[in-house]
Design a protein around this motif. Structure first.
Motif, PDB file in Angstrom:
ATOM      1  N   SER A  86      45.874 -81.825  66.478  1.00 26.47           N
ATOM      2  CA  SER A  86      46.999 -82.601  65.975  1.00 26.47           C
ATOM      3  C   SER A  86      48.258 -81.764  65.820  1.00 26.47           C
ATOM      4  O   SER A  86      48.212 -80.622  65.344  1.00 26.47           O
TER       5      SER A  86
ATOM      6  N   SER B 103      47.419 -86.460  67.429  1.00 26.34           N
ATOM      7  CA  SER B 103      48.772 -86.489  66.880  1.00 26.34           C
ATOM      8  C   SER B 103      49.202 -87.910  66.532  1.00 26.34           C
ATOM      9  O   SER B 103      49.865 -88.141  65.514  1.00 26.34           O
TER      10      SER B 103
ATOM     11  N   ASP C  25      47.365 -89.041  63.344  1.00 26.02           N
ATOM     12  CA  ASP C  25      47.945 -88.393  62.167  1.00 26.02           C
ATOM     13  C   ASP C  25      49.347 -88.913  61.880  1.00 26.02           C
ATOM     14  O   ASP C  25      49.775 -88.950  60.719  1.00 26.02           O
TER      15      ASP C  25
END
Length: 210
Positions: free
Chosen positions: A123, A156, A159
């Motif tokens: 992430s 990513s 998150d």
């Protein structure tokens, strides 16, 4: 004519929609993925790379923030944790590794003032300053492009929504090891964690012409 049925049923794939202040994050679009002899070489990175270039150009034209991510480890991989044990080829991203595989792939190049976030895990948010950087800029929508769809792009995007951002994943500006992995992860992201959007739509939003 009636709208096409939602393949996910009524429980999934609702639209987040665009916010007021988008930013672009280019995830790990480095030589390790784009060069044919790279340790993570993708079968056909060209279209995704070209579309990333067009998104960066649109963001700069519209004054939208552009943030880049790369994977970087210290010599000896002391900060690689269990990730480098699971994927030993990540050693190519150590600061003293030969080959320059962690360099951002041409013709992409960060402009002065565009942050380059060095990360150690999938992430872009894990252990980095990205969330704070976006918050200070008033960003509410994160346009995501880069590689790989099933790995760092997916992590990513998931998150991003956990940080209160609207993730817009540009499917044609991402790539993966196989078409099947790419397509399956885009479908699942679109069902639960992000809006998967077209390149032209993302360009218009970033350039302020939507």
């Amino acid at each position: 004519m009636s709208a096409a049925p939602n393949p996910h049923g009524t429980s999934f794939a609702h639209r987040l929609g665009w916010g007021e202040r988008p930013a672009l994050v280019v995830i790990d679009m480095v030589r390790a993925y784009t060069e044919p002899d790279g340790p993570f070489a993708l079968p056909a990175p060209g279209p995704a790379l070209e579309n990333c270039v067009s998104l960066v150009d649109a963001a700069r034209d519209g004054g939208a923030p552009v943030v880049w991510t790369v994977v970087r480890y210290t010599s000896g991989l002391a900060d690689g944790g269990l990730f480098v044990r699971k994927v030993p080829a990540l050693a190519a991203f150590a600061e003293d590794a030969p080959g320059g595989w962690g360099e951002i792939a041409a013709p992409l190049k960060p402009a002065p003032g565009e942050p380059v976030v060095a990360k150690q895990y999938a992430s872009a948010f894990s252990g980095t300053s990205l969330a704070a950087t976006l918050a200070v800029s008033g960003v509410d929508t994160l346009v995501v492009c880069g590689v790989s769809t099933s790995g760092c792009v997916r992590a990513s995007a998931t998150d991003a929504i956990a940080h209160g951002l609207r993730p817009m994943v540009v499917g044609d500006a991402c790539a993966d090891r196989t078409t099947a992995l790419h397509d399956a992860n885009l479908a699942d992201l679109d069902a639960k964690y992000a809006d998967v959007v077209a390149v032209d739509d993302a360009r218009r939003a970033l350039s302020g012409t939507a």
